[in-house]
Each structure stands twice: as structure tokens, then as C-alpha cells.
Scaffold this motif. Structure first.
Motif, mmCIF file in Angstrom:
data_model
loop_
_atom_site.group_PDB
_atom_site.id
_atom_site.type_symbol
_atom_site.label_atom_id
_atom_site.label_comp_id
_atom_site.label_asym_id
_atom_site.label_seq_id
_atom_site.Cartn_x
_atom_site.Cartn_y
_atom_site.Cartn_z
ATOM 1 N N ALA A 123 0.808 -1.223 0.000
ATOM 2 C CA ALA A 123 0.000 0.000 0.000
ATOM 3 C C ALA A 123 0.839 1.269 0.000
ATOM 4 O O ALA A 123 0.397 2.318 -0.452
ATOM 5 C CB ALA A 123 -0.912 0.006 1.224
ATOM 6 N N SER A 124 2.044 1.196 0.561
ATOM 7 C CA SER A 124 2.902 2.371 0.689
ATOM 8 C C SER A 124 4.314 1.863 0.923
ATOM 9 O O SER A 124 4.524 0.654 1.128
ATOM 10 C CB SER A 124 2.460 3.228 1.879
ATOM 11 O OG SER A 124 2.679 2.507 3.088
ATOM 12 N N GLY A 125 5.259 2.786 0.941
ATOM 13 C CA GLY A 125 6.625 2.398 1.272
ATOM 14 C C GLY A 125 6.716 1.866 2.691
ATOM 15 O O GLY A 125 7.422 0.892 2.959
ATOM 16 N N MET A 126 6.014 2.496 3.626
ATOM 17 C CA MET A 126 6.071 2.038 5.012
ATOM 18 C C MET A 126 5.469 0.639 5.165
ATOM 19 O O MET A 126 5.922 -0.135 6.006
ATOM 20 C CB MET A 126 5.393 3.031 5.965
ATOM 21 C CG MET A 126 6.256 4.238 6.325
ATOM 22 S SD MET A 126 8.005 3.877 6.702
ATOM 23 C CE MET A 126 7.869 2.762 8.087
ATOM 24 N N ALA A 127 4.453 0.306 4.360
ATOM 25 C CA ALA A 127 3.924 -1.069 4.397
ATOM 26 C C ALA A 127 4.989 -2.045 3.921
ATOM 27 O O ALA A 127 5.097 -3.163 4.445
ATOM 28 C CB ALA A 127 2.660 -1.186 3.547
ATOM 29 N N LEU A 131 18.054 7.019 8.774
ATOM 30 C CA LEU A 131 16.890 6.358 8.170
ATOM 31 C C LEU A 131 15.784 7.349 7.840
ATOM 32 O O LEU A 131 15.639 8.385 8.500
ATOM 33 C CB LEU A 131 16.304 5.349 9.161
ATOM 34 C CG LEU A 131 17.115 4.087 9.441
ATOM 35 C CD1 LEU A 131 16.524 3.372 10.657
ATOM 36 C CD2 LEU A 131 17.113 3.171 8.227
ATOM 37 N N TYR A 132 14.968 6.987 6.874
ATOM 38 C CA TYR A 132 13.693 7.674 6.633
ATOM 39 C C TYR A 132 12.942 7.739 7.968
ATOM 40 O O TYR A 132 12.959 6.759 8.728
ATOM 41 C CB TYR A 132 12.897 6.866 5.590
ATOM 42 C CG TYR A 132 11.542 7.439 5.332
ATOM 43 C CD1 TYR A 132 11.393 8.583 4.563
ATOM 44 C CD2 TYR A 132 10.407 6.856 5.884
ATOM 45 C CE1 TYR A 132 10.142 9.124 4.347
ATOM 46 C CE2 TYR A 132 9.156 7.401 5.667
ATOM 47 C CZ TYR A 132 9.043 8.537 4.897
ATOM 48 O OH TYR A 132 7.806 9.072 4.691
ATOM 49 N N SER A 133 12.269 8.871 8.265
ATOM 50 C CA SER A 133 11.752 9.055 9.626
ATOM 51 C C SER A 133 10.721 7.992 10.020
ATOM 52 O O SER A 133 10.715 7.531 11.171
ATOM 53 C CB SER A 133 11.175 10.459 9.797
ATOM 54 O OG SER A 133 10.133 10.662 8.878
ATOM 55 N N LEU A 141 17.463 -3.744 2.111
ATOM 56 C CA LEU A 141 17.943 -2.403 1.727
ATOM 57 C C LEU A 141 16.815 -1.595 1.094
ATOM 58 O O LEU A 141 16.118 -2.074 0.198
ATOM 59 C CB LEU A 141 19.120 -2.531 0.752
ATOM 60 C CG LEU A 141 19.833 -1.231 0.379
ATOM 61 C CD1 LEU A 141 21.330 -1.484 0.171
ATOM 62 C CD2 LEU A 141 19.252 -0.556 -0.860
ATOM 63 N N ASP A 142 16.645 -0.372 1.573
ATOM 64 C CA ASP A 142 15.666 0.560 1.003
ATOM 65 C C ASP A 142 16.323 1.247 -0.196
ATOM 66 O O ASP A 142 17.251 2.048 -0.035
ATOM 67 C CB ASP A 142 15.251 1.579 2.078
ATOM 68 C CG ASP A 142 14.148 2.515 1.614
ATOM 69 O OD1 ASP A 142 14.040 2.754 0.392
ATOM 70 O OD2 ASP A 142 13.403 3.027 2.472
ATOM 71 N N ASN A 143 15.844 0.923 -1.401
ATOM 72 C CA ASN A 143 16.450 1.435 -2.643
ATOM 73 C C ASN A 143 15.637 2.576 -3.252
ATOM 74 O O ASN A 143 15.748 2.870 -4.439
ATOM 75 C CB ASN A 143 16.583 0.282 -3.652
ATOM 76 C CG ASN A 143 17.681 0.523 -4.690
ATOM 77 O OD1 ASN A 143 18.655 1.231 -4.425
ATOM 78 N ND2 ASN A 143 17.521 -0.061 -5.871
ATOM 79 N N HIS A 200 10.970 -0.684 -1.379
ATOM 80 C CA HIS A 200 10.773 0.572 -2.099
ATOM 81 C C HIS A 200 9.574 1.338 -1.575
ATOM 82 O O HIS A 200 8.557 0.733 -1.245
ATOM 83 C CB HIS A 200 10.459 0.302 -3.583
ATOM 84 C CG HIS A 200 11.670 0.269 -4.437
ATOM 85 N ND1 HIS A 200 12.339 1.396 -4.805
ATOM 86 C CD2 HIS A 200 12.349 -0.770 -4.976
ATOM 87 C CE1 HIS A 200 13.373 1.069 -5.552
ATOM 88 N NE2 HIS A 200 13.404 -0.249 -5.661
ATOM 89 N N SER A 201 9.695 2.653 -1.579
ATOM 90 C CA SER A 201 8.512 3.486 -1.600
ATOM 91 C C SER A 201 8.268 3.796 -3.076
ATOM 92 O O SER A 201 8.975 4.616 -3.674
ATOM 93 C CB SER A 201 8.723 4.788 -0.825
ATOM 94 O OG SER A 201 7.633 5.653 -1.089
ATOM 95 N N ALA A 202 7.270 3.122 -3.677
ATOM 96 C CA ALA A 202 6.948 3.354 -5.087
ATOM 97 C C ALA A 202 6.231 4.681 -5.276
ATOM 98 O O ALA A 202 6.027 5.144 -6.401
ATOM 99 C CB ALA A 202 6.105 2.203 -5.625
ATOM 100 N N THR A 203 5.840 5.287 -4.145
ATOM 101 C CA THR A 203 5.256 6.631 -4.107
ATOM 102 C C THR A 203 6.190 7.655 -4.759
ATOM 103 O O THR A 203 5.744 8.686 -5.251
ATOM 104 C CB THR A 203 5.077 7.021 -2.613
ATOM 105 O OG1 THR A 203 4.372 5.971 -1.941
ATOM 106 C CG2 THR A 203 4.355 8.320 -2.440
ATOM 107 N N LYS A 204 7.476 7.361 -4.748
ATOM 108 C CA LYS A 204 8.493 8.324 -5.176
ATOM 109 C C LYS A 204 8.828 8.088 -6.656
ATOM 110 O O LYS A 204 7.966 8.233 -7.486
ATOM 111 C CB LYS A 204 9.715 8.197 -4.273
ATOM 112 C CG LYS A 204 9.379 8.126 -2.769
ATOM 113 C CD LYS A 204 8.815 9.410 -2.216
ATOM 114 C CE LYS A 204 8.260 9.284 -0.802
ATOM 115 N NZ LYS A 204 9.132 8.652 0.179
ATOM 116 N N PHE A 205 10.069 7.722 -6.967
ATOM 117 C CA PHE A 205 10.485 7.669 -8.380
ATOM 118 C C PHE A 205 9.764 6.603 -9.204
ATOM 119 O O PHE A 205 9.520 6.808 -10.383
ATOM 120 C CB PHE A 205 11.991 7.425 -8.482
ATOM 121 C CG PHE A 205 12.815 8.539 -7.920
ATOM 122 C CD1 PHE A 205 13.010 9.708 -8.639
ATOM 123 C CD2 PHE A 205 13.384 8.427 -6.669
ATOM 124 C CE1 PHE A 205 13.768 10.741 -8.119
ATOM 125 C CE2 PHE A 205 14.157 9.457 -6.137
ATOM 126 C CZ PHE A 205 14.345 10.615 -6.867
#
Ligand SMILES: *Cc1c(COP(=O)(O)O)cnc(C)c1O
Length: 391
Positions: free
Chosen positions: A79-83, A107-109, A179-181, A201-206
Motif C-alpha cells: 500500500a505504501s513504502g512504510m507497508a 533512516l527515513y523518519s 535495503l531501502d532502494n 521501495h517506496s513506489a510513491t516516489k520515483f
């Protein structure tokens, strides 16, 4: 013949849709069975759609694209990068007994809070290891360490983890690496080729790239990804909407093309900021002023990515003036959009991180994060120039 990255981004997943030039959007929660026997069979085998939280044909198009670009056996979209971050870690920590993880600093917050607050509540200990020092990861390992969690380039410090060195340390001890890419994307950096087990991944981004759909993904060995799907995704429920999966899969067809432009615009802006007399310092992985420039060249062969961080000589006040003056750049959080976005982490995204922790991890009070978009680079520079003004 092995296909190139642009062809892979465009065509992978479409083998599921042999008659269509774009994927269908399967906005259905559940699927019909023709008989009681077929229903029973679907529950025994893999692959037949049953219920969208467990899998869906549109979501599978996205999952195949991400797996192909990362060189992973399998991917599951979330659903999101955090998921993706939380599901990957929960799957890595599912066994009983004492459990511990080593995570990088910077890290991402959301991830920082998950590993330092949420996991300890479930009895998991976390040690943070200095991002730029592989030996610190080695020292932090305990007999009960179940995973090493990396994020490189880090958000928003752009500090790099030496991926190959840390993967090597983990593997000699049989510890899983995640690893968070998100920042690099598989266009610039392929962690699995460097020895990492699982990429999130947070696919929300790139990956989505247009600022209009949230999503995430976990990619890695089929056995692990299936565990993520059957455990945290099914039972904690962080599945992606088929419509968001469709938007992100469409965005991904131009990911390699967009990253070329994000990389080129960002490097040019980093050079311009570096030469500006009002700028105290600038950091960008592919700019020689980055303390880990050589490592960036080695492990990010595709380019330095779409994020540049800097601080103005006037510190917090000059930064605030810039944010209030800019016109073209959008004052927002987030990154990886076609538009250029500008953020002041200390007052927004990292507001809830204790100040000492924030400063120790390289996020000074006046640090400005620029998520460079795809506009004409001269227009972005002109906006920054008028925004910085008479420093
Ligand atoms: C944004 C981001 C996340 C979280 O992703 P969401 O889609 O916002 O849940 C995780 N890691 C990194 C590096 C990010 O930039």
C-alpha cells in the motif's frame, strides 16, 4: 538475449495481457469459481486470483516490473513504502526467541520510528550503526541478530552504506540483509547484484514518479517474498489498490528515461550550488564534494539520483527565506516527482526526531532538501537564484 533496461521497464508484466497494449485495471475484490472443485484447487495452488489482498492481475504487472528491474526472483507490491518496510522486517522477525536487528543511521523518519519505537514494543531490540562505517555494523551484530537494514543514499543526509562490504559481513554470519532502494532506484543502483537479499521501495516516489499514487514493494528471493505476502500483507493488510498499482506500473514504463533526466538535472544543480557564494555546503552522491564520491561512482553506476541537499550560509533563517520566495519549486514533503520539490527536514519530516539524534545523523537545522524534477534545469536554477537572493 537479455533485454535492455528501457525495454524491460516497458514490456515486463505485459505477457500477462497478451491482447492489450496497456494492462487492464482489475478493480475487483474477489473472483468467480466455476465449481466447488475449482475453488478448492485455487486455495491449494499459487497464481489463481482469489481475493485482491492476496493478489490481483493488475498488481502482478507492477510486481513483475519491479522484480525484473531489481534482478529479484519475485516482488510483492504494498500500500505504501512504510507497508513495504514494516512487512519486510516483520517477515524477517517472525520466529520466536530473542530478536535483534542492526539498522543504519540516517533512516527515513517513518522507518526510524518503526525500528526504534514499534519493534521494541514487540520485544525486538534495534541497534543503529553509523551509516558510513561498515565495521560499526560488524560490531553491532549479536548472536540473536536476524537482519541488517540499510538505506542508501540515506534520507536526507545522502550518506552512503557500502553495500558490498556490509552484505559480505552479514553473509559470513548468515544474517538477512534488507535495503531501502527508494532514493537510488534500480536504474542507478542494483543492491541484489552487490549481495543484498531483499530490496524495499517506496513506489510513491520515483517508481510511480508523478506524485499521484502511493505504493511500495518488497523484492527478493521467492521464498522470502511469499512469506511477506502470506504473513504481514495478508494479516496486517497493507495491500495496494489495483488502480494505484496500474498508475505506478504506467509510471515505471518511463522510469529509466526519467532517471537519466533526474540524474543530469541534479548534478548540474549541485555544481551550480557548489559555486554559489551564498551556499555553505552542498551534497550530492555524484558531486566530488560528497565525502563518499568514489563509493557512489562504484555502487551507483547509473547516476547520483534526484535529490540534492545543501545549507545556505545564513543557516535556518536564510533557508526559511528561500522556501518563502521560491515560485517554480513546490514547497512540499516527498520526492521523486516530475516537479521539483523543496523541503526543510528539521521543521517538517524530521520534526519528531530528537534534535541531538537528528544533528548527530547529519541533518543540521538549516539543511534544505531539493528533490530535483524534470523541468528545464535553467528554470530550476533561475528560481533558486531569485530565492537565495542577496545572501
Ligand atoms: C517516502 C519513503 C518511505 C516511505 O514511503 P511511503 O510511500 O511514504 O510510505 C520509505 N523510505 C524512503 C527512503 C522514503 O523516501
Amino acid at each position: 538475449m537479455k533485454r535492455g533496461i528501457h525495454t524491460t521497464a516497458i514490456h515486463t508484466g505485459m505477457e500477462l495481457e497478451p491482447r492489450d497494449v496497456t494492462p487492464a485495471i482489475h478493480m475487483a475484490n474477489t473472483y468467480l469459481f466455476e465449481s466447488a472443485e475449482e475453488a478448492a484447487h485455487a486455495f491449494e495452488t499459487e497464481g489463481q486470483p482469489i481475493y485482491t489482498r492476496w493478489g490481483n492481475p493488475t498488481i502482478e504487472v507492477l510486481e513483475r516490473k519491479i522484480a525484473a528491474l531489481e534482478g529479484a526472483e519475485k516482488a510483492v507490491a504494498t500500500a505504501s513504502g512504510m507497508a513495504a518496510v514494516s512487512s519486510a522486517l516483520l517477515a524477517a522477525l517472525q520466529d520466536d526467541g530473542p530478536r535483534h536487528i542492526v539498522a543504519t543511521t540516517g533512516l527515513y523518519s517513518g522507518t526510524y520510528h518503526f525500528v526504534t519505537k514499534d519493534l521494541p514494543r514487540f520485544g525486538v531490540q534495534t541497534t543503529l550503526a553509523e551509516a558510513t562505517d561498515p565495521a560499526a555494523f560488524e560490531t553491532a551484530i549479536r548472536p540473536e541478530t536476524r537482519a541488517i537494514y540499510l538505506e542508501t543514499p540515506g534520507n536526507p543526509t545522502l550518506a552512503l552504506n557500502d553495500i558490498a562490504a556490509i552484505a559480505q559481513i552479514a553473509h559470513t554470519r548468515g544474517i538477512l540483509t534488507i535495503l531501502d532502494n527508494t532514493f537510488a532506484t534500480p536504474v542507478n543502483q542494483r543492491p541484489i547484484d552487490l549481495g543484498i537479499d531483499v530490496v524495499v521501495h517506496s513506489a510513491t516516489k520515483f517508481l510511480g514518479g508523478h506524485g499521484d499514487a502511493m505504493g511500495g514493494a518488497v523484492a527478493g528471493p521467492a521464498e522470502f517474498v511469499t512469506r511477506v505476502l502470506k504473513g504481514p500483507i495478508r494479516n496486517f493488510g497493507g495491500c495496494i489498490s489495483p488502480f494505484n498499482a496500474w498508475l505506478i506500473a504506467r509510471g515505471m514504463t518511463t522510469l529509466p528515461l526519467r532517471m537519466e533526466r533526474h540524474n543530469a538535472n541534479s548534478l548540474r544543480i549541485a555544481e551550480w550550488l557548489h559555486d554559489h557564494p551564498g551556499v555553505a555546503w552542498v551534497r550530492y552522491p555524484w558531486h566530488p564534494a560528497h565525502p563518499q564520491y568514489e563509493l557512489a561512482q562504484r555502487q551507483m553506476p547509473g547516476g547520483g539520483g534526484g535529490v540534492v541537499v545543501f545549507e545556505l550560509k545564513g543557516g535556518v533563517e536564510a533557508g526559511a527565506r528561500l522556501l518563502n520566495r521560491i515560485r517554480l519549486c513546490a514547497l512540499t514533503v516527498s520526492l521523486g516527482d516530475v516537479r521539483t520539490l523543496i523541503t526543510h527536514p528539521a521543521s517538517t519530516t524530521h520534526r519528531s526526531v530528537p534534535r541531538e539524534t537528528r544533528i548527530a545523523s547529519g541533518i543540521s537545522d538549516g539543511l534544505v532538501r531539493l528533490a530535483v524534477g524534470l523541468e528545464d534545469v535553467e528554470d530550476i536554477i533561475a528560481d533558486l537564484e531569485q530565492g537565495i537572493g542577496n545572501w
